[in-house]
Design a protein around this motif. Structure first.
Motif, PDB file in Angstrom:
ATOM      1  N   PHE A 216       0.632  -1.193   0.232  1.00 15.87           N
ATOM      2  CA  PHE A 216       0.047  -0.285   0.176  1.00 15.87           C
ATOM      3  C   PHE A 216       0.881   1.367   0.057  1.00 15.87           C
ATOM      4  CE2 PHE A 216       0.688   1.163   4.781  1.00 15.87           C
ATOM      5  CZ  PHE A 216       1.049  -0.401   5.213  1.00 15.87           C
ATOM      6  N   GLU A 217       0.117   2.350  -0.330  1.00 16.03           N
ATOM      7  CA  GLU A 217       0.963   3.845  -0.344  1.00 16.03           C
ATOM      8  C   GLU A 217       0.793   4.520   0.850  1.00 16.03           C
ATOM      9  OE1 GLU A 217       2.190   5.627  -3.977  1.00 16.03           O
ATOM     10  OE2 GLU A 217       0.354   3.524  -4.392  1.00 16.03           O
ATOM     11  N   GLN A 218       1.624   5.031   1.889  1.00 17.06           N
ATOM     12  CA  GLN A 218       0.885   5.857   2.644  1.00 17.06           C
ATOM     13  C   GLN A 218       1.596   7.633   2.417  1.00 17.06           C
ATOM     14  OE1 GLN A 218       3.209   3.766   6.202  1.00 17.06           O
ATOM     15  NE2 GLN A 218       1.655   4.106   6.586  1.00 17.06           N
ATOM     16  N   MET A 219       1.016   8.578   2.833  1.00 16.63           N
ATOM     17  CA  MET A 219       1.437   9.363   2.649  1.00 16.63           C
ATOM     18  C   MET A 219       1.024  10.250   4.103  1.00 16.63           C
ATOM     19  SD  MET A 219      -1.254  11.095  -0.874  1.00 16.63           S
ATOM     20  CE  MET A 219      -2.549  11.211   0.479  1.00 16.63           C
ATOM     21  N   GLU A 220       2.937  11.108   4.110  1.00 18.24           N
ATOM     22  CA  GLU A 220       2.831  11.056   6.028  1.00 18.24           C
ATOM     23  C   GLU A 220       3.518  12.078   6.102  1.00 18.24           C
ATOM     24  OE1 GLU A 220       2.785   7.177   8.355  1.00 18.24           O
ATOM     25  OE2 GLU A 220       4.580   7.172   6.924  1.00 18.24           O
ATOM     26  N   LEU A 221       3.540  13.112   7.484  1.00 17.44           N
ATOM     27  CA  LEU A 221       4.357  13.961   7.477  1.00 17.44           C
ATOM     28  C   LEU A 221       4.374  14.281   8.984  1.00 17.44           C
ATOM     29  CD1 LEU A 221       4.804  17.777   7.780  1.00 17.44           C
ATOM     30  CD2 LEU A 221       1.946  18.016   8.228  1.00 17.44           C
ATOM     31  N   GLN A 222       6.297  14.161   8.836  1.00 16.65           N
ATOM     32  CA  GLN A 222       6.228  14.019  10.620  1.00 16.65           C
ATOM     33  C   GLN A 222       6.753  16.008  10.323  1.00 16.65           C
ATOM     34  OE1 GLN A 222       6.852  11.625  12.542  1.00 16.65           O
ATOM     35  NE2 GLN A 222       5.628  10.629  10.876  1.00 16.65           N
ATOM     36  N   TYR A 223       6.324  16.037  11.562  1.00 14.55           N
ATOM     37  CA  TYR A 223       6.446  17.499  11.968  1.00 14.55           C
ATOM     38  C   TYR A 223       6.817  17.971  13.512  1.00 14.55           C
ATOM     39  CZ  TYR A 223       4.911  23.005  11.563  1.00 14.55           C
ATOM     40  OH  TYR A 223       5.441  23.651  10.732  1.00 14.55           O
ATOM     41  N   PHE A 224       8.223  18.578  12.918  1.00 17.26           N
ATOM     42  CA  PHE A 224       9.580  18.943  14.178  1.00 17.26           C
ATOM     43  C   PHE A 224       9.062  19.927  14.809  1.00 17.26           C
ATOM     44  CE2 PHE A 224      11.216  15.844  11.270  1.00 17.26           C
ATOM     45  CZ  PHE A 224      11.370  15.106  11.633  1.00 17.26           C
ATOM     46  N   LEU A 225       8.805  20.003  16.150  1.00 19.90           N
ATOM     47  CA  LEU A 225       8.405  21.557  16.990  1.00 19.90           C
ATOM     48  C   LEU A 225       8.980  21.432  18.263  1.00 19.90           C
ATOM     49  CD1 LEU A 225       4.582  21.621  17.261  1.00 19.90           C
ATOM     50  CD2 LEU A 225       6.443  19.125  16.841  1.00 19.90           C
ATOM     51  N   ASN A 331      -4.281   4.465  -0.702  1.00 20.28           N
ATOM     52  CA  ASN A 331      -5.164   3.659  -1.367  1.00 20.28           C
ATOM     53  C   ASN A 331      -6.212   3.448  -1.032  1.00 20.28           C
ATOM     54  OD1 ASN A 331      -2.551   2.454  -1.100  1.00 20.28           O
ATOM     55  ND2 ASN A 331      -2.274   2.256  -3.164  1.00 20.28           N
ATOM     56  N   ARG A 332      -6.077   3.797   0.409  1.00 20.16           N
ATOM     57  CA  ARG A 332      -7.692   4.019   1.581  1.00 20.16           C
ATOM     58  C   ARG A 332      -8.384   5.329   1.020  1.00 20.16           C
ATOM     59  NH1 ARG A 332      -7.079   2.122   7.382  1.00 20.16           N
ATOM     60  NH2 ARG A 332      -6.496   0.160   6.429  1.00 20.16           N
ATOM     61  N   LEU A 333      -7.516   6.177   0.667  1.00 21.79           N
ATOM     62  CA  LEU A 333      -7.993   8.003   0.126  1.00 21.79           C
ATOM     63  C   LEU A 333      -8.915   7.246  -1.467  1.00 21.79           C
ATOM     64  CD1 LEU A 333      -6.606  10.734   1.281  1.00 21.79           C
ATOM     65  CD2 LEU A 333      -7.451   9.312   2.429  1.00 21.79           C
TER      66      LEU A 333
END
Lengths: 455, 455
Positions: A216-225, A331-333
């Motif tokens: 499957f394919e993921q779309m991920e953001l890691q936001y550092f703070l 894929n879920r989207l």
């Protein structure tokens, strides 16, 4: 679901993987229109995350990572599901899903607890194979979701010693390239790294079409703070991601938040965005938003021996940044947008199926037809318009069958506009007719205005 | 090559995979600018192949396919390289590459022939490890390039019995979905199916930066046609693909064709497009164009038992179409475009490095600067222009350091235009200065003309 799967296959959106060889469970291929739709969703996410912001950077890290990555992250030895097998028909089942069907929540429960619950059901003669109904089932055992391979192995035999894993999630690559991103782009906190890519899980039972697949394919953001900014930034991303769905045409009523009560020890918050799938008969997760503390960078720093701290020039402090993550399944989207777009109505007494996809996501933006196939003057003009438009948009030319049949085909692939060249176009310089997919309304538009109108 | 690798890392294009864990040989990650560049090349290829044509369809098939696929294609048991190991330093080498360095062509030669040639070198005391110089080397043995995994296996142990392969090339997915494409899109011959996707090979020695890696991306077209059309269509694709490189800024002089003399038994023609890599000191393959006969569909038809023939409604004949394939390596093209774009010159007596990338491929199309960081009126106007442009283009805002330093940074990532807001912009409504990356020439442009000029 049956209607959707059938439309997806019939119109070239989604096919079973390796179908001619009997198929591969949990593996799907995207046909022409599915590829275009998936690519448009991906592009919309990337534009939202990267092009329209100045605090998020892209990354495309490899599927293969150093095996220690998954020891540091806790996946090796811990990323598993409880599996039971039917001795009669060889069906494999998730034990926690079976317990859930009896109202017993066994999510992330130890295997001993699961087996104790299963034994109670067994004693009550309630435990049966979901496929054949046999009660001859194995006890539950842990089954690792990590997919193993021999990439880079010094022998071409498979040995546990040389195993490398296919990543079970894309965010690992972001943590491993956090330092190179710092050193090359010199961003200041807060900043994010976003990526779209494939991940793999040995799901025990991969069902529900493309909702849960092994590849499957993921779309991920890691936001550092900074730690002190986590609370307000978490709210910001929770709302920003929710509104992204609304901005891309998903109705507010079919979306909701779900709050996770059981959290990993390092996490402070975890909410899902859920969509009410008509095809799955209920709300299901499409995206997770997680406050992950400083766990990920701390673990990788510890296991690699590389300092992953950030030096704040204002306060002169050095610390490991915290992370807020947003994680969606591409894929879920695709399934969500198809599910939401699938519409049946009646036009002139005839049943019609159409995909009410927003313009930005529709695989084809417009189709251009000559009214009649056998009039070269109409065909030539329609081709000329088609060739002008295709420089800017994904469009189609179609002169097969009659206009009604062409409309039906474009409706089913979700094309927002159908443009027809008729004799008035040629003889009276009267422009073309543009038919709206959703309303069926036709209007005359000048040819030189077409590009602007489509935009 | 050293300059390129160093720039690629320093500016956030390409990083060694899993670097903090000591790296993974043959695995690379793409940073922010590398991801944008790679995505632009991919998009340019897809536009050329799909959007600007009406005879080619997209596909995005899975990495995992039914294992029989690779028996039918001949990969299982045949897709291997001759490997020798150094007993002293454990270095692994391609035996055919060693023979080649002595002027002996052993391409696809049987292992016995290779060992006989190696024995001659050994007897002459010429055979040495390329790393440590030791002459204590093993004989050559076949090493399979097929990467194995346990995806979908009923146990989570690794056993040869349940092996599934990661695809070694993307075209297999096209053959397997040829029939579904026919049945859903109803195309007439000739037509093509194009896809971009990852493939994996257990390369014995993965070197030369991103030129040859174990995880890589291919861009492949399979064009289906009648046997009698193969010859002229082959020439068409050979020239079309060559001209694609020229249209995307690669100079004609740095490209050439290479004709393969040894062909697979089913193939009638095979040519490579080669690019003269400065970084690799010579011409190397970037794309292959192959006339593959009806081999692929015939084999998959035979092994699957599914009829993959085409019925020609005009001639009322039924036959297996022939295939002309174009196959390019996306990562290799990233290296090619970087290699071609890398330029050093002198501006005002200072050495300058810049990437002369064409507008369509440049990661960032324009950078917008306020002349001075500490003048809010300039910063506000520059932000306003940046926010207007980013709706349409990938652009950057930068107010760090002085203008000279910002230019150098944008030059090194290949940004074609730098846009500066100064006091004349505000006080005299005199537009902005637009600096051309390649010439260094600056001109004043009205703000309302910026979008049009960039386009």
């Amino acid at each position: 679901m049956d209607n959707l799967v059938s439309l997806a296959k019939r119109r070239g959106f989604i096919f079973q993987g390796s179908e001619i060889y009997g198929g591969m469970p949990g593996i799907y291929d995207y046909g022409h229109y599915g590829t275009l739709l998936k690519d448009n969703i991906r592009a919309a996410w990337l534009k939202h995350m990267i092009q329209l912001r100045d605090d998020v950077y892209g990354l495309d890290s490899a599927i293969f990572m150093h095996p220690t990555t998954w020891v540091a992250s806790g996946h090796v030895g811990n990323f598993d599901d409880p599996q039971i097998d039917c001795r009669n028909c060889k069906n494999r089942m998730r034990a926690d899903h079976i317990l859930e069907s009896f109202g017993i929540n066994a999510d992330k429960a130890p295997i001993e607890v699961i087996n104790a619950e299963l034994d109670k059901l067994r004693a009550a003669k309630k435990l049966k194979c979901t496929n054949c109904g046999s009660s001859d089932l194995t006890p539950a055992r842990k089954f690792s979701l990590m997919v193993k391979s021999n990439l880079g192995s010094p022998t071409d035999a498979l040995t546990e010693e040389n195993v490398v894993y296919l990543r079970p999630e894309t965010c690992g690559g972001i943590y491993l390239q956090y330092k190179n991103t710092l050193d090359s782009l010199h961003p200041h906190l807060p900043f994010g790294i976003a990526q779209v890519g494939k991940a793999f899980r040995n799901e025990i039972s991969a069902r529900q079409f493309i909702f849960r697949t092994r590849e499957f394919e993921q779309m991920e953001l890691q936001y550092f703070l900074k730690k002190e900014d986590v609370e307000k930034t978490y709210e910001y991303w929770k709302n920003t991601r929710f509104e992204w769905y609304v901005a891309h045409g998903i109705s507010r009523e079919s979306l909701r938040f779900y709050k996770h009560e059981k959290l990993a020890h390092y996490a402070s918050q975890a909410w899902d965005i859920e969509y009410n799938f008509k095809s799955l008969e209920g709300f299901k997760e499409v995206e997770g938003i997680h406050a992950r503390g400083d766990w990920d960078l701390s673990q990788h720093s510890k296991f690699s021996g590389v300092d992953l701290s950030y030096f704040d020039e204002e306060t002169k402090q050095r610390f490991i940044p915290h992370i807020v993550e947003t994680s969606a399944g591409l894929n879920r989207l695709v399934l969500m947008f198809l599910d939401h777009a699938y519409t049946e109505d009646e036009v002139n007494g005839e049943k019609r199926v159409f995909l009410k996809l927003p313009f930005a996501l529709a695989p084809v933006k417009a189709a251009i037809f000559p009214l009649l196939k056998n009039k070269p003057v109409l065909v030539a003009k329609a081709r000329e318009i088609y060739e002008m438009l295709r420089e800017k948009f994904m469009v189609e030319f179609d002169d097969n069958g009659n206009i009604g049949k062409r409309y039906r085909r474009q409706d089913e692939i979700g094309t927002p506009y159908c443009i027809t060249v008729d004799f008035d176009t040629i003889e009276k310089d009267a422009g073309v007719t543009v038919r709206n997919r959703d309303t069926g309304v036709q209007e005359r538009v000048k040819i030189e205005e077409l590009v602007g109108r489509l935009k």
